[in-house]
Design a protein around this motif. Structure first.
Motif, short mmCIF file in Angstrom:
data_model
loop_
_atom_site.label_atom_id
_atom_site.label_comp_id
_atom_site.label_asym_id
_atom_site.label_seq_id
_atom_site.Cartn_x
_atom_site.Cartn_y
_atom_site.Cartn_z
N PHE A 133 -43.60 17.93 5.17
CA PHE A 133 -43.12 17.27 3.96
C PHE A 133 -43.35 15.76 4.09
N ASP A 134 -43.85 15.18 3.02
CA ASP A 134 -44.04 13.73 2.99
C ASP A 134 -42.73 13.00 2.70
N LEU A 135 -41.84 13.70 2.01
CA LEU A 135 -40.54 13.12 1.65
C LEU A 135 -39.46 14.20 1.72
N ILE A 136 -38.40 13.92 2.44
CA ILE A 136 -37.21 14.76 2.43
C ILE A 136 -36.11 13.94 1.77
N TYR A 137 -35.63 14.43 0.63
CA TYR A 137 -34.56 13.74 -0.08
C TYR A 137 -33.25 14.46 0.21
N ALA A 138 -32.27 13.69 0.72
CA ALA A 138 -31.00 14.28 1.13
C ALA A 138 -29.86 13.45 0.54
N TYR A 139 -29.52 13.75 -0.70
CA TYR A 139 -28.47 12.99 -1.39
C TYR A 139 -27.12 13.65 -1.12
N GLY A 140 -26.29 12.98 -0.33
CA GLY A 140 -24.97 13.51 0.00
C GLY A 140 -25.02 14.79 0.82
N VAL A 141 -25.98 14.87 1.74
CA VAL A 141 -26.24 16.14 2.45
C VAL A 141 -26.14 16.04 3.97
N LEU A 142 -26.68 14.99 4.57
CA LEU A 142 -26.80 14.95 6.02
C LEU A 142 -25.45 15.00 6.73
N HIS A 143 -24.41 14.53 6.08
CA HIS A 143 -23.09 14.55 6.72
C HIS A 143 -22.45 15.94 6.72
N HIS A 144 -23.13 16.93 6.14
CA HIS A 144 -22.63 18.31 6.18
C HIS A 144 -23.01 19.04 7.47
N PHE A 145 -23.82 18.41 8.31
CA PHE A 145 -24.28 19.04 9.55
C PHE A 145 -23.47 18.50 10.72
N LYS A 146 -22.77 19.40 11.40
CA LYS A 146 -21.92 18.99 12.53
C LYS A 146 -22.75 18.53 13.73
N ASP A 147 -23.80 19.30 14.04
CA ASP A 147 -24.63 19.00 15.20
C ASP A 147 -25.74 18.04 14.78
N VAL A 148 -25.52 16.76 14.98
CA VAL A 148 -26.46 15.74 14.53
C VAL A 148 -27.78 15.83 15.29
N ASP A 149 -27.72 16.15 16.57
CA ASP A 149 -28.95 16.25 17.36
C ASP A 149 -29.84 17.38 16.84
N GLU A 150 -29.24 18.50 16.52
CA GLU A 150 -30.00 19.64 15.98
C GLU A 150 -30.61 19.27 14.62
N LEU A 151 -29.82 18.58 13.80
CA LEU A 151 -30.30 18.16 12.48
C LEU A 151 -31.48 17.21 12.61
N LYS A 187 -13.32 20.81 5.72
CA LYS A 187 -13.47 20.04 6.95
C LYS A 187 -14.53 20.61 7.90
N ASP A 188 -14.82 21.91 7.80
CA ASP A 188 -15.80 22.51 8.72
C ASP A 188 -17.23 22.06 8.45
N TRP A 189 -17.48 21.48 7.30
CA TRP A 189 -18.85 21.02 7.00
C TRP A 189 -18.84 19.60 6.41
N GLU A 190 -17.79 18.85 6.64
CA GLU A 190 -17.72 17.46 6.21
C GLU A 190 -17.59 16.57 7.44
N TRP A 191 -18.67 15.85 7.75
CA TRP A 191 -18.69 15.00 8.94
C TRP A 191 -19.24 13.63 8.57
N PRO A 192 -18.44 12.82 7.86
CA PRO A 192 -18.91 11.48 7.48
C PRO A 192 -19.46 10.72 8.68
N PHE A 193 -20.45 9.90 8.44
CA PHE A 193 -21.14 9.23 9.53
C PHE A 193 -20.22 8.29 10.31
N SER A 194 -20.27 8.41 11.62
CA SER A 194 -19.64 7.46 12.52
C SER A 194 -20.71 6.45 12.95
N LYS A 195 -20.30 5.45 13.71
CA LYS A 195 -21.28 4.50 14.25
C LYS A 195 -22.26 5.24 15.16
N LYS A 196 -21.74 6.18 15.94
CA LYS A 196 -22.58 6.94 16.85
C LYS A 196 -23.65 7.72 16.09
#
Length: 269
Positions: A128-146, A186-195
C-alpha cells in the motif's frame, strides 16, 4: 496477545460498535468528550483543520494504492480517498459497517470494502502506498505487533496518516485513570503514551505531526470570565493556532495536547 485472546476482544469490539451499548461511566465520558469538547472543536474548526491537513498529506492519489484501516461505515475522508485513488480498500471488523460502506462505494469500480482483522493471517494484501488510520491505531494493545504489520503492508516509500488520542498531559492522565476501570471499551482503547509515540518515531520517519487541544481544551473556562464574546473567541482561536504550530516542533508541547495526527513514512532499507 495470542490469536484466541485477540479473536475474543475483536468479537466484543465488533458487538460494541454495532450495538452502541455503553455503560453509565462510558456515557458520561462520551458526554464530556463528544459534547463539551466537540463544541470547542466545532467553534475552533479543529476537525476542518485536521481534514484539510490530511488532504494535503494525501497528495496526488491518482497512482496510489490506499488502505483505509478500521474505517467502519466510512470516515469523513473515506469517500474522497475511494474516489481519487488508483485503488482503495476499506477494512474493518464490523460486517454491519462494511456492508454500509460497500453501498457507498458501489459506483466506484476501483474501490472495495472487506471484513477482516488487520493483524490476521487472512489479510494477505500489501504494497500500500498510503495507509489511512483515522482514530484507529490506539485500538491496538500490542504496539510492536501493530508497527511490524504496518511496516510489512507498506510499499517502499509508503506513508501512514493517523489521528489518535493522547494521554500524555496531566489532566488527561488523571481523568482517564479515574474512568478506565469502568470503561466499556477499555480492552481496545489504548490512547497514545509518550512511549507509544517514541516507538512510532523510532520505526518510521515522522515527516510531520500536529497536536490539538493543549491550551485550547480550556476554552470553555472562558465562559466563566466577565469578558466579551469577541474576546473569548479571539483568545480561543489564538490558543488553537498556538497548539497547532508549537506541537509540530516541541515534544514537550505536543504532550500537552489531547489528540495527535502524524504523517509517517516507511524507512529506507
Amino acid at each position: 496477545m495470542n490469536p484466541e485472546e485477540r479473536a475474543a476482544v475483536n468479537k466484543r469490539q465488533r458487538e460494541f460498535y454495532d450495538s452502541k451499548h455503553k455503560n453509565l461511566p462510558t456515557r458520561i465520558w462520551s458526554f464530556f468528550r463528544n459534547g463539551l469538547l466537540n463544541k470547542i472543536k466545532k467553534q475552533l474548526q479543529v476537525e476542518r483543520d485536521i481534514y484539510e491537513l490530511h488532504k494535503k498529506w494525501f497528495g496526488d492519489l491518482s497512482n496510489k494504492k490506499v488502505l483505509d484501516l478500521g474505517c467502519y461505515k466510512g470516515n469523513s475522508l473515506s469517500f474522497y480517498l475511494a474516489s481519487n485513488s488508483k485503488s482503495y480498500l476499506g477494512i474493518d471488523l464490523s460486517a454491519t459497517g462494511i456492508t454500509y460502506l460497500e453501498k457507498r462505494l458501489k459506483n466506484i469500480p476501483t474501490a472495495r470494502a472487506e471484513v477482516v482483522d488487520f493483524l490476521s493471517k487472512d489479510f494477505k494484501e500489501g504494497d500500500f502506498d498510503l495507509i489511512y488510520a483515522y482514530g484507529v491505531l490506539h485500538h491496538f494493545k500490542d504496539v510492536d505487533e501493530l508497527i511490524a504489520q504496518l511496516d510489512k503492508k507498506l510499499a517502499v516509500g509508503g506513508v501512514i496518516i493517523s489521528y489518535d488520542p493522547l494521554q500524555t498531559s496531566i489532566p488527561m492522565k488523571f481523568f482517564r485513570m479515574l474512568y478506565r476501570p469502568f470503561q466499556s471499551d477499555k480492552d481496545w482503547e489504548w490512547p497514545f503514551s509518550k512511549k507509544t509515540f517514541f516507538k512510532f518515531q523510532e520505526n518510521f520517519e515522522v515527516k510531520e505531526r500536529r497536536g490539538v487541544l493543549a491550551k485550547a481544551k480550556y476554552a470553555s473556562l472562558l465562559n466563566f470570565m466577565p469578558v466579551s464574546e469577541e474576546y473569548k473567541e479571539k483568545k480561543a482561536k489564538k490558543w488553537h493556532r498556538s497548539d497547532w504550530e508549537k506541537s509540530s516542533q516541541s515534544d514537550t508541547y505536543l504532550f500537552r495536547c489531547m489528540h495527535l495526527s502524524m504523517l509517517l513514512q516507511k524507512k529506507s532499507l
